[in-house]
Design an enzyme around this catalytic site. Structure first.
Site, mmCIF file in Angstrom:
data_model
loop_
_atom_site.group_PDB
_atom_site.id
_atom_site.type_symbol
_atom_site.label_atom_id
_atom_site.label_comp_id
_atom_site.label_asym_id
_atom_site.label_seq_id
_atom_site.Cartn_x
_atom_site.Cartn_y
_atom_site.Cartn_z
ATOM 1 N N GLU A 252 0.882 -1.172 0.000
ATOM 2 C CA GLU A 252 0.000 0.000 0.000
ATOM 3 C C GLU A 252 0.915 1.216 0.000
ATOM 4 O O GLU A 252 1.665 1.427 0.960
ATOM 5 C CB GLU A 252 -0.909 -0.024 1.227
ATOM 6 C CG GLU A 252 -1.861 -1.208 1.191
ATOM 7 C CD GLU A 252 -2.841 -1.264 2.341
ATOM 8 O OE1 GLU A 252 -2.749 -0.431 3.249
ATOM 9 O OE2 GLU A 252 -3.691 -2.160 2.310
ATOM 10 N N GLU A 388 3.739 13.498 -4.862
ATOM 11 C CA GLU A 388 3.122 13.411 -3.531
ATOM 12 C C GLU A 388 3.900 14.296 -2.556
ATOM 13 O O GLU A 388 5.120 14.170 -2.423
ATOM 14 C CB GLU A 388 3.133 11.968 -3.023
ATOM 15 C CG GLU A 388 2.439 11.834 -1.686
ATOM 16 C CD GLU A 388 2.513 10.414 -1.113
ATOM 17 O OE1 GLU A 388 3.617 9.849 -1.056
ATOM 18 O OE2 GLU A 388 1.468 9.884 -0.712
HETATM 19 P P1 NAD Z 1 8.437 5.052 4.140
HETATM 20 O O1 NAD Z 1 8.327 4.267 2.891
HETATM 21 O O2 NAD Z 1 9.525 6.040 4.261
HETATM 22 O O3 NAD Z 1 8.609 4.084 5.393
HETATM 23 C C1 NAD Z 1 7.673 3.071 5.658
HETATM 24 C C2 NAD Z 1 8.353 1.971 6.450
HETATM 25 O O4 NAD Z 1 9.296 1.305 5.625
HETATM 26 C C3 NAD Z 1 9.116 2.461 7.674
HETATM 27 O O5 NAD Z 1 8.904 1.544 8.721
HETATM 28 C C4 NAD Z 1 10.563 2.429 7.203
HETATM 29 O O6 NAD Z 1 11.496 2.286 8.242
HETATM 30 C C5 NAD Z 1 10.543 1.199 6.309
HETATM 31 N N1 NAD Z 1 11.589 1.144 5.296
HETATM 32 C C6 NAD Z 1 12.191 2.164 4.661
HETATM 33 N N2 NAD Z 1 13.079 1.683 3.755
HETATM 34 C C7 NAD Z 1 13.028 0.327 3.827
HETATM 35 C C8 NAD Z 1 13.704 -0.726 3.151
HETATM 36 N N3 NAD Z 1 14.598 -0.488 2.197
HETATM 37 N N4 NAD Z 1 13.404 -1.993 3.489
HETATM 38 C C9 NAD Z 1 12.475 -2.258 4.434
HETATM 39 N N5 NAD Z 1 11.813 -1.297 5.122
HETATM 40 C C10 NAD Z 1 12.078 -0.017 4.814
HETATM 41 O O7 NAD Z 1 7.011 5.715 4.345
HETATM 42 P P2 NAD Z 1 6.589 6.754 5.472
HETATM 43 O O8 NAD Z 1 7.300 8.027 5.177
HETATM 44 O O9 NAD Z 1 6.726 6.107 6.785
HETATM 45 O O10 NAD Z 1 5.030 6.953 5.186
HETATM 46 C C11 NAD Z 1 4.514 7.899 4.302
HETATM 47 C C12 NAD Z 1 4.202 7.259 2.967
HETATM 48 O O11 NAD Z 1 3.325 6.154 3.162
HETATM 49 C C13 NAD Z 1 3.496 8.156 1.993
HETATM 50 O O12 NAD Z 1 4.025 7.968 0.709
HETATM 51 C C14 NAD Z 1 2.058 7.658 2.016
HETATM 52 O O13 NAD Z 1 1.321 7.910 0.860
HETATM 53 C C15 NAD Z 1 2.273 6.209 2.230
HETATM 54 N N6 NAD Z 1 1.076 5.575 2.807
HETATM 55 C C16 NAD Z 1 0.301 4.786 2.017
HETATM 56 C C17 NAD Z 1 -0.844 4.203 2.535
HETATM 57 C C18 NAD Z 1 -1.733 3.332 1.685
HETATM 58 O O14 NAD Z 1 -2.589 2.681 2.248
HETATM 59 N N7 NAD Z 1 -1.565 3.305 0.380
HETATM 60 C C19 NAD Z 1 -1.184 4.425 3.859
HETATM 61 C C20 NAD Z 1 -0.359 5.242 4.640
HETATM 62 C C21 NAD Z 1 0.778 5.807 4.106
HETATM 63 O O1 6OD Z 2 -8.690 2.935 6.839
HETATM 64 C C1 6OD Z 2 -7.817 2.142 6.486
HETATM 65 O O2 6OD Z 2 -7.933 0.921 6.602
HETATM 66 C C2 6OD Z 2 -6.598 2.639 5.886
HETATM 67 N N1 6OD Z 2 -5.752 1.717 5.403
HETATM 68 C C3 6OD Z 2 -6.372 3.952 5.880
HETATM 69 C C4 6OD Z 2 -5.227 4.521 5.344
HETATM 70 C C5 6OD Z 2 -4.879 5.770 5.670
HETATM 71 C C6 6OD Z 2 -3.683 6.331 5.129
HETATM 72 O O3 6OD Z 2 -3.074 7.193 5.652
#
Ligand code: NAD
Ligand code: 6OD
Length: 484
Positions: A252, A388
């Site tokens: 996700e 984004e």
């Molecule tokens: P991120 O990708 O920087 O980090 C997410 C997780 O991955 C953290 O726990 C991090 O330590 C880990 N990580 C980073 N590099 C890694 C690697 N090489 N191998 C394994 N693990 C690794 O994301 P973030 O900054 O924590 O969150 C924000 C992002 O998440 C935004 O882009 C947002 O759109 C996305 N997001 C998506 C959803 C969805 O449901 N689609 C929901 C919430 C957030």
């Molecule tokens: O409501 C949820 O289950 C869900 N995955 C929300 C995601 C929010 C993102 O920031």
């Protein structure tokens, strides 16, 4: 100050290496966190495997689901602890953690216990040459040890969204919370123990991504499947790691979600929902809106109302009930968001409101604050309209026809969510069908039924979670063919 340890095989385990967790609100250090190394990940994998081969694997489904009910009840019992921990780690207003983030954590455990209890599998009676026939039926088996890699923006909601179905299906999990938000995953370890979940079923390893717990976990051959929420670039790295051993993944990822407001929309509804979708959790919601397209006759009125709404937000201490917007998660993320604020102006945007750093009282002055920000006047290929940002900001553009706005909304590598505002039902269905996203809301935003498929199209994700769709990922379907 709190000291947050890893949780492996039912015990809190210290590490030599530690890192600091800072408050988004004041920038003060609020916890030291024990970073798991490769040996810690290995120990967690062994503990998880032992649980699968031991009490957890042998446990009848009814007992397993009863324990998940106890987990939910224990979250309810320690509700205020969770609210305090989530609010301190993220800086989200306490009313958001109290009414959205934490209740959803408990709900995830209840919902997925119900889903697993109530889902049937298929059965196909078939003919055989001897006329006796055969019966095919499918059974579900857990996939095994699941690596759960979590982001920081709604940490408890998003982590339990994965942990609950994984456990309901009989898997063991190793959770890697974001380095920015280690608290609620650690608190959940106490809850698991209190609820009677056997040792090794729920493990927590703290640390970063590359060269740390995240990478070690995704590369460990003893991890059978990986579920991830976070940035698209991180998801790509995790896909590569999962390719070794051809392990299943659920991703996700990021988004650049559009809202489309037709001139016949109920303006109050469109404004209320768009204000939430742009500014909730300081814009750090994956489903949040960063591009708004408004049909030209409504453009001026809509922009004026959104501006008024943005300027009415109250930035302040998340624990103050009057606060409607907190800071960003970190100084690092603030620098990224502010770089987009600058880029927007460099690219020729018209600033509607915000665009900088608000003046805060001395106690909060070191926090990761930015102003709620709106722009107009940029072409669709401007960085601010394409990339984004994940902050409390969006670009508003006028449009003239349905076909035009659909093409512009879809002109993005992302495809997570979209909102459409109109009173014309036929058009609502037509546009919803044409949007290249995993989710579409009509005349609303973030209405979540946890039984529905959740996930992104294009670079916003791979796979769907939610209801029975989570079961597709967290179980292996096995067909049994019985010759009669
Ligand atoms: P991120 O990708 O920087 O980090 C997410 C997780 O991955 C953290 O726990 C991090 O330590 C880990 N990580 C980073 N590099 C890694 C690697 N090489 N191998 C394994 N693990 C690794 O994301 P973030 O900054 O924590 O969150 C924000 C992002 O998440 C935004 O882009 C947002 O759109 C996305 N997001 C998506 C959803 C969805 O449901 N689609 C929901 C919430 C957030
Ligand atoms: O409501 C949820 O289950 C869900 N995955 C929300 C995601 C929010 C993102 O920031």
């Amino acid at each position: 100050m709190q000291s947050l340890k890893n949780f492996i095989g039912g015990a809190f385990v210290a590490s030599e290496r530690r890192f600091e967790k800072r408050s988004p609100v004041t920038n003060a250090v609020i916890a030291e966190v024990h970073e798991a190394g490769a040996a810690g990940i290995d120990a967690a994998v062994q503990a998880a495997r032992a649980a699968l081969h031991g009490p957890w694997g042998a446990m009848p489904m009814a007992r397993r689901l009863e324990l998940l009910g106890r987990v939910a009840a224990e979250i309810d019992r320690r509700f205020e602890d969770f609210v305090a921990a989530e609010t301190a780690d993220t800086g989200m207003p306490a009313h958001f953690s109290r009414h959205v983030a934490i209740p959803r954590g408990a709900a995830n455990f209840r919902i997925f216990a119900d889903v697993v209890k109530n889902v049937a599998t298929e059965c196909f009676p078939m003919d055989t040459p001897d006329g006796a026939g055969a019966l095919n039926y499918a059974i579900r088996r857990p996939v095994g040890v699941v690596g759960v890699i979590c982001p920081w923006n709604a940490p408890f909601l998003l982590m339990t969204w994965k942990v609950a179905p994984a456990l309901a299906c009989g898997n063991a999990v190793i959770v890697k919370p974001s380095e920015e938000t280690p608290a609620t995953a650690t608190l959940l370890a106490e809850v698991m123990r209190e609820a009677g979940i056997p040792d090794g079923v729920y493990n927590v390893v703290h640390g970063f991504g590359p060269g740390s717990a995240g990478e070690f976990l995704t590369r460990h051959a003893g991890v059978d499947a990986i579920t991830f929420t976070g940035e698209t670039r991180t998801g790509e790295a995790i896909m590569k790691a999962a390719a070794t051993g051809a392990r299943p993944i659920s991703l996700e990822m990021g988004g650049k979600n559009p809202a489309i407001v037709f001139a016949d929309a109920d303006l109050d509804t469109a404004i209320e929902a768009t204000l939430r979708s742009v500014f909730a959790n300081s814009g750090q919601v994956c489903l949040g809106t960063e591009r708004v397209y408004v049909e030209r006759p409504l453009f001026e009125a809509f922009t004026a109302r959104l501006k008024a709404g943005a300027e009415a937000l109250t930035l302040g201490d998340p624990l103050d009930p009057a606060t409607t917007m907190g800071p960003l998660i970190s100084q690092e993320h603030r620098a990224k968001v502010l770089s987009y604020y600058k880029k927007a102006m460099d690219e020729g945007a018209t600033l509607v409101t915000g665009g900088g750093v608000p003046a805060m009282p001395p106690a909060l002055a070191e926090g990761a604050w930015v102003q709620p920000t709106l722009w107009t006047g940029l072409p669709d290929d401007a960085a601010v309209v394409r990339e984004e940002i994940f902050g409390p900001c969006c670009h508003i553009a006028p449009f003239d026809t349905e076909a035009e706005v659909l093409a512009r909304a879809n002109d993005t590598p992302y495809g997570l969510a979209a909102s459409v505002y109109t009173r014309d039902l036929a058009r609502a269905h037509r546009v919803a069908a044409g949007l290249q996203t995993g989710l579409v809301w009509i005349n609303s935003w973030f209405l979540r039924d946890l039984r529905t498929p959740f996930g992104g199209a294009k670079q916003s994700g791979i796979g769907r979670e939610g209801g029975v769709h989570s079961l597709e990922f967290y179980t292996e379907l096995k067909n049994v063919c019985v010759k009669l």
